[in-house]
Every structure is written in structure tokens, then in C-alpha cells.
Design an enzyme around this catalytic site. Structure first.
Site, PDB file in Angstrom:
ATOM      1  N   SER A 119       0.820  -1.207   0.000  1.00 14.73           N
ATOM      2  CA  SER A 119       0.000   0.000   0.000  1.00 14.73           C
ATOM      3  C   SER A 119       0.853   1.254   0.000  1.00 14.73           C
ATOM      4  CB  SER A 119      -0.970   0.010   1.181  1.00 14.73           C
ATOM      5  OG  SER A 119      -0.397  -0.539   2.310  1.00 14.73           O
ATOM      6  N   HIS A 140      -3.062  -3.374  -6.086  1.00 17.73           N
ATOM      7  CA  HIS A 140      -3.408  -2.868  -4.757  1.00 17.73           C
ATOM      8  C   HIS A 140      -4.897  -3.007  -4.485  1.00 17.73           C
ATOM      9  CE1 HIS A 140      -3.642   0.723  -1.783  1.00 17.73           C
ATOM     10  NE2 HIS A 140      -3.397  -0.406  -1.156  1.00 17.73           N
ATOM     11  N   GLU A 152      -6.159  -1.035  -7.673  1.00 19.43           N
ATOM     12  CA  GLU A 152      -5.211  -0.184  -8.395  1.00 19.43           C
ATOM     13  C   GLU A 152      -4.154  -1.082  -9.050  1.00 19.43           C
ATOM     14  OE1 GLU A 152      -5.444   3.830  -5.645  1.00 19.43           O
ATOM     15  OE2 GLU A 152      -3.844   2.406  -5.230  1.00 19.43           O
ATOM     16  N   ASN A 190      -4.940   6.551  -1.801  1.00 16.04           N
ATOM     17  CA  ASN A 190      -4.320   7.063  -0.578  1.00 16.04           C
ATOM     18  C   ASN A 190      -3.759   8.472  -0.767  1.00 16.04           C
ATOM     19  OD1 ASN A 190      -4.995   4.967   1.079  1.00 16.04           O
ATOM     20  ND2 ASN A 190      -3.106   3.824   0.730  1.00 16.04           N
TER      21      ASN A 190
END
Ligand code: NAD
Length: 494
Positions: A119, A140, A152, A190
Site C-alpha cells: 500500500s 493494490h 489499483e 491514498n
């Protein structure tokens, strides 16, 4: 496809459940011998539950449960049955992941594709020690994997053409939504998520309002499912703080991503949120958590005369009554009440700000200055609450709580677009699926009006002098041209 998942913890289990449900055969391996049978039982129990609740056919659940293969070692050769893909979901540590992949490279045929579920680490660096780094990309997933439909796909600098495409096709065929994202700190979701939380902390740092008030405004005015502090309690402040630092450091301290000093001590004190029973809210037995009762401001006069300044408050529907002691309500759009008082010679003790963004939502937001008198505040609350609206009172700041949160969400998202980290449509899709926002940030800005968002950011930048609010060229150019913020970059001749 035959897929090997290494790391049978939270993510490995989720990915395994998703993959067998989609019809793949899944080998599971872990460094802890007991982890694999535990994970197999866990996934079978989840499949069983899905069948019992009618979300999955009984035969499909049985078939999916039987497609789980326990391995004794991550490095099992596999022979003729070698996996086409290995997904790694082990400890978030560069050395551990790089060592795992170099071992797998020795054990498995050159045709097996490698994917890391990291991550926060660089996909490129994880692959750098491989003899063939071209075979590795990021994949991800989000927790809980079966419910979070976004994945992702992250090509590293050396990833071979065809590998990200293969992974994206596999994800799509297996029922999730792939977005392709450049190998940059925080990837897409993120990174995009920093807009909300860093600005929420900035509001808290400046004592604009307490965290319960900021959460209520985020929910009711912006329509977020959860306020930023509630969300951090769910995610875990230890995790959020580390992502904030990683993304900020990774982008060389870009002002827009600047984290607050506030989380560090809270993390050290173990105030992580739900998992430690205490975070911004308390989650013990009988504690209300984020459902804290809202303090009521009583005793105001709902019939007090009001003078509206400017046009931004027309939605209030309050008549302009010329009266000597009328409350003065000014719209704040990237500006503060105190600046309006100074510029227009307004009576400070009875001048309050109203966030125009809050009009037309279930909650109206008032801003008070150090000069506003208590009676004026009570009366203003009563006036704004007249037709059943909830009212929040915050301290004066340039802009207001919801405006600042939205401006930051949009500005960070346009920064992602302008760096070419992901396609504009993918940014919006990823944010709605990955963060659960009611709109993608680019489409959201278009709904409010990109020119309005630009004027908001410019006013914030001007009044605060903080480069954090400098609007991105992506936003500025599209707003100037009257184009939607999702308009992609123009191609250039080779
Ligand atoms: P976890 O601690 O629940 O599971 C990790 C598993 O990996 C453990 O079972 C551990 O025994 C095993 N492991 C550790 N080192 C190993 C090695 N060298 N070889 C084989 N197995 C090994 O962790 P998690 O939450 O599942 O996270 C796994 C990865 O997924 C991390 O990189 C994390 O950053 C990433 N991730 C986590 C989340 C999340 O919300 N938890 C979301 C997206 C990505």
C-alpha cells in the site's frame, strides 16, 4: 487461472475469497505454518455464509471452497501446475517483499507474473532486485477485498508492457474495477484521500471547530458518509498518520499535502480509534462513539431582523429588513467575517458569517468572530434554524469548514491529474469506489462550478498567504476555459 497468494493475513484471505469466487484456483502460502489452514477455514466459512444468505449458489460456494490449495512453502515449485500469477500480501517491508520475490523467481517459471499488494512502498523498488523486474507490477486491493470493488494496477518503471494490461483484464473479468495508476507515493486512493484529512487537521489546529462539529459538517453539508475524524477512527490513526507522512515525504513536501503536528502524540498515546477503543471518540461499552449528542444553542430570537450582505445568501430566504440592531450576515467564500467587517465597516458585535455551501443542505454553518456578542450568536442560530435546519457554529476562518474541505479534496485530485498519475475519469471512479465519497472530486467541482472553486482557492490563498491553497494549473486552466475538470490533457505532436 491458477493464482498463488503469499501472505495469508487480512488481505491474503480477502484476495483469496475474491479469486476463488471468480472461479480461479488459489494456492495459499505463509511464513507462519498455522496461518494457511486458518486462512483456508476462514475463507470457506465466508463462502458458507454467502451461500447461507443466498448471495451465492450452494454449488458455487462448494466449488470455490474446493479451489483453495494449501501450500507448505511460498517457494513450492508447482511443476506442470505452476501458477500464472503470484500475488504477495506479506508484511509491509521492502526487504521482506524483495527477498520473497527473488526466491519466487528462482522457484517458478519465467512466465509467472508477480504482483505486490503493497500500500505504501514503491513497486519499482520492490522489483529492482529481480533478474527480470519486467514481470512485476502492483495490484493494490482494499480491505475488505470482497466488498471493496476497486483495485489499483500499478506498473513499476521496469514493468513489461502487457503485464499491467493482463492484470487489469483479470481484475475486470473477476468482477472488480481496475484503475491504472503510476508508481507514486500513495498511488491514487491514498493520495486523493489526503485532501480531506490534512485539511480536517488544519481546521483542528486552527481551533476553527472541534472534531465532532467538523464531522457533522462534513456529513451534512458535503454529504460524506463519515466525517474525517470518524473515518480516521475506523481506519486507525496510526495507519492514517503514516500514509500522510509517506505521501508528503514522497512528494517532496508539497504544501498541498502538508500533514499536521497533531497526530504524532495521539498515535504515541495509543489513541488509534476503534481498534484501541479510544480515538477521537470513545468506543467502550455504552459510549456513543461518533453518534455523540449535538449541543443545542437555545434561547435565541428567531424573529430578529437580519441584514444580508451581498448576493451569496439568497437561499436563506430571509427578508432584508432595515433595522438598527439587525444581525448582519455575510457570505464567506474563501474569505473571513473579520475581513468583511474591516472592508465594509460592518458592526462587528452583530456580524456573522454564513457558509453559502451549506445553504440547500440539511445543516447551515455560521461563523463567529472574537467580537460577536453572545446574544447575536443565539439569535442567528434561531433565525437559521427557523425552517428546521440544523445549525453549526464555528470560529471565523477564511472560507468555512465545508469549503476548506472541498477545496482541498478538489485541489489534491487535480494535482493527481496534472502529474499524470491516473486518467481523470479513473480518479473520480477510484475516489467514489475507494473512499466512498458521494461524487468523484473532479465531477464534484464541476457541480459546484469550477470557476467558483477557483475563486474559493484564490481567496483562501490570498487571505491566508498559505501556498497550500494555490490552485493547480489543471484546475485554473480548465476553469478559465469553461471546460469540465475531467477534460484530459491534450495530446502533443511527437
Ligand atoms: P497481515 O499482518 O494481516 O498479514 C500478513 C501475513 O504475511 C501474515 O500472515 C504473515 O505471517 C505473513 N508473512 C510475513 N512475512 C512473510 C514472508 N516473508 N513470507 C510469507 N508470509 C509472510 O497484513 P495485511 O493487512 O494482510 O497486509 C498485507 C499487505 O497488504 C501489506 O503489504 C499491506 O500494506 C497491504 N495492504 C493492507 C491493507 C489493509 O487494509 N490491511 C490494504 C491494502 C494493502
Amino acid at each position: 487461472m491458477r493464482i498463488r497468494i503469499v501472505g495469508a493475513g487480512t488481505m491474503g484471505r480477502g484476495i483469496a475469497q475474491w479469486a476463488v469466487t471468480a472461479g480461479h484456483t488459489v494456492e495459499l502460502a505463509d511464513a507462519r505454518p498455522e496461518a494457511v489452514p486458518e486462512a483456508v477455514s476462514f475463507v470457506r466459512a465466508m463462502l458458507e455464509r454467502a451461500a447461507a444468505k443466498g448471495r451465492m449458489g450452494r454449488a458455487d460456494a462448494d466449488r470455490a471452497g474446493a479451489a483453495l490449495v494449501a501450500l507448505e512453502s511460498p517457494y513450492a515449485a508447482g511443476g506442470a501446475e505452476a501458477p500464472g500469477l503470484v500475488i504477495e500480501a506479506v508484511l509491509e517491508d521492502l526487504g521482506t517483499k524483495a527477498e520473497l520475490f527473488t526466491g519466487l523467481e528462482r522457484a517458478l517459471p519465467a512466465s509467472t507474473v508477480f504482483a505486490t499488494n503493497t500500500s505504501s512502498l514503491s513497486v519499482t523498488r520492490i522489483g529492482a532486485r529481480l533478474g527480470d523486474p519486467g514481470r512485476l507490477a502492483g495490484l493494490h486491493f482494499f480491505n475488505p477485498v470482497p466488498l471493496m470493488r476497486l483495485v489499483e494496477v500499478v506498473p513499476g518503471a521496469a514493468t513489461r508492457e502487457g503485464v499491467p494490461e493482463l492484470l487489469a483484464a483479470l481484475v475486470a473479468e473477476s468482477g472488480h474495477h481496475p484503475v491504472t495508476v503510476a508508481d507514486t507515493p500513495g498511488f491514487l486512493v491514498n493520495h486523493a484521500g489526503r485532501g480531506l484529512v490534512t485539511e480536517a487537521f488544519a481546521l483542528l489546529e486552527e481551533s476553527v471547530a472541534g472534531h465532532p462539529a467538523i464531522d457533522r459538517i462534513a456529513r451534512d453539508v458535503l454529504g460524506l458518509r463519515m466525517g474525517p475524524f470518524e473515518l480516521m477512527d475506523l481506519t486507525g490513526l496510526d495507519v492514517t498518520a503514516s500514509v500522510m507522512d509517506t505521501v508528503w515525504d514522497g512528494f517532496r513536501h508539497a504544501d498541498r499535502l502538508r500533514p499536521s503536528y497533531l497526530p504524532a502524540n495521539r498515535v504515541a498515546a495509543g489513541l488509534h480509534g476503534r481498534k484501541s477503543a479510544r480515538g477521537f471518540y470513545s468506543y467502550g461499552e455504552g459510549e456513543p462513539g461518533p453518534g455523540l449528542p449535538e449541543p443545542r444553542i437555545e434561547g435565541g430570537d428567531p424573529a430578529r431582523a437580519v441584514r444580508l450582505v451581498g448576493d451569496g445568501l439568497a437561499g436563506l430566504g430571509t427578508p432584508r429588513e432595515p433595522a438598527a440592531d439587525a444581525l448582519v450576515l455575510v457570505p464567506t467564500w474563501g474569505t473571513s467575517v473579520s475581513a468583511a467587517v474591516a472592508a465594509d465597516g460592518l458592526p462587528a458585535e452583530r456580524t456573522l458569517g454564513v457558509d453559502p455551501l451549506s445553504l440547500g443542505t440539511p445543516r447551515r454553518v455560521l461563523a463567529v468572530t472574537p467580537a460577536t456578542d453572545g446574544e447575536a450568536v443565539r439569535d442567528a442560530v434561531a433565525v437559521l434554524a427557523r425552517d428546521g435546519h440544523a445549525v453549526s457554529v464555528v470560529r471565523d476562518t477564511a472560507g468555512s469548514v465545508a469549503q476548506r474541505l472541498l477545496a482541498s479534496i478538489v485541489n489534491v485530485a487535480t494535482g493527481i491529474a496534472e502529474r499524470g498519475i491516473a486518467a481523470p475519469d479513473d480518479i473520480d471512479t477510484a475516489v467514489t469506489l475507494g473512499l466512498g465519497y458521494p461524487h468523484g472530486p473532479l465531477a464534484w467541482a464541476d457541480t459546484v462550478g469550477s470557476a467558483r472553486i477557483l475563486s474559493l482557492l484564490r481567496a483562501l490563498a490570498q487571505e491566508t498567504g498559505d501556498p497550500r491553497y494555490r490552485p493547480t494549473p489543471w484546475l485554473t486552466h480548465r476553469a478559465n476555459l469553461g471546460l469540465p475538470l475531467r477534460t484530459p490533457m491534450p495530446g502533443l505532436p511527437e
